[in-house]
Design a protein around this motif. Structure first.
Motif, PDB file in Angstrom:
ATOM      1  N   PRO A  10       4.550  23.011  -7.749  1.00  0.00           N
ATOM      2  CA  PRO A  10       3.648  24.165  -7.740  1.00  0.00           C
ATOM      3  C   PRO A  10       3.750  25.071  -8.962  1.00  0.00           C
ATOM      4  N   GLY A  11       2.573  25.534  -9.385  1.00  0.00           N
ATOM      5  CA  GLY A  11       2.499  26.572 -10.397  1.00  0.00           C
ATOM      6  C   GLY A  11       2.823  26.182 -11.820  1.00  0.00           C
ATOM      7  N   SER A  16      -1.061  21.556  -8.027  1.00  0.00           N
ATOM      8  CA  SER A  16      -0.753  22.451  -6.915  1.00  0.00           C
ATOM      9  C   SER A  16      -0.376  23.840  -7.417  1.00  0.00           C
ATOM     10  N   GLN A  17      -0.884  24.855  -6.739  1.00  0.00           N
ATOM     11  CA  GLN A  17      -0.605  26.224  -7.157  1.00  0.00           C
ATOM     12  C   GLN A  17       0.439  26.933  -6.290  1.00  0.00           C
ATOM     13  N   ASP A  18       0.811  26.322  -5.139  1.00  0.00           N
ATOM     14  CA  ASP A  18       1.802  26.977  -4.282  1.00  0.00           C
ATOM     15  C   ASP A  18       2.617  25.922  -3.535  1.00  0.00           C
ATOM     16  N   ILE A  19       3.769  26.361  -3.016  1.00  0.00           N
ATOM     17  CA  ILE A  19       4.698  25.429  -2.375  1.00  0.00           C
ATOM     18  C   ILE A  19       4.098  24.824  -1.114  1.00  0.00           C
ATOM     19  N   GLU A  20       3.276  25.578  -0.392  1.00  0.00           N
ATOM     20  CA  GLU A  20       2.663  25.044   0.823  1.00  0.00           C
ATOM     21  C   GLU A  20       1.775  23.844   0.500  1.00  0.00           C
ATOM     22  N   THR A  21       0.980  23.962  -0.549  1.00  0.00           N
ATOM     23  CA  THR A  21       0.116  22.852  -0.969  1.00  0.00           C
ATOM     24  C   THR A  21       0.957  21.667  -1.423  1.00  0.00           C
ATOM     25  N   SER A  22       2.020  21.937  -2.151  1.00  0.00           N
ATOM     26  CA  SER A  22       2.887  20.866  -2.637  1.00  0.00           C
ATOM     27  C   SER A  22       3.545  20.116  -1.487  1.00  0.00           C
ATOM     28  N   ARG A  59      12.112  24.718 -11.414  1.00  0.00           N
ATOM     29  CA  ARG A  59      10.984  24.596 -10.471  1.00  0.00           C
ATOM     30  C   ARG A  59      10.905  23.188  -9.891  1.00  0.00           C
TER      31      ARG A  59
END
Length: 133
Positions: A10-11, A16-22, A59
């Protein structure tokens, strides 16, 4: 199956922009039969200034730890998708000592073969022991 090209951490780039999506992406990969993947964020100085930085490595490791915490059966390795500039050979030479292994994954055509061979020469890699996908 091994997925060798993902923008799952993420990021870091346009993935993916966030951990939930990842985490959701990792779960989907595992459910679809992927047993291992290589996280390959864009790494270059022009658009994503994260080339082999300590922040990038932290990260990536944090993402791996989250996958383990979530009990997702997926082995994760780290790589980079590098946009080639004049700086790349120097940067790769500087950073290769921190790597356990170098895998050259260029396009599977004559030009890709030439790029991989020249990179191996510039980096001083033993072409008989260097993996190429």
């Amino acid at each position: 199956m091994i997925d060798i090209h993902t923008h799952i951490v993420p990021g870091l780039d346009d993935g993916s922009q966030d951990i939930e999506t990842s985490v959701m992406m990792a779960e989907m990969a595992a459910r679809s039969g992927v047993s291992a993947l290589i996280a390959t964020p864009h790494c270059n100085q022009m658009m994503f200034p994260n080339f082999a930085s300590d922040s990038l490595l932290r990260r990536m490791e944090s993402f791996r730890e989250e996958v383990i915490r979530e009990n997702i059966e997926l082995d994760i390795a780290f790589g980079m998708e590098i946009f080639c500039t004049e700086e790349v050979p120097r940067l790769l030479k500087e950073k290769k000592s921190k790597c356990d292994e170098v895998i050259l994954a260029t396009d599977p055509d004559r030009e890709g073969e030439a790029i991989a061979w020249h990179l191996a020469q510039v980096l001083g890699l033993d072409v008989t022991k260097t993996k190429r996908l």
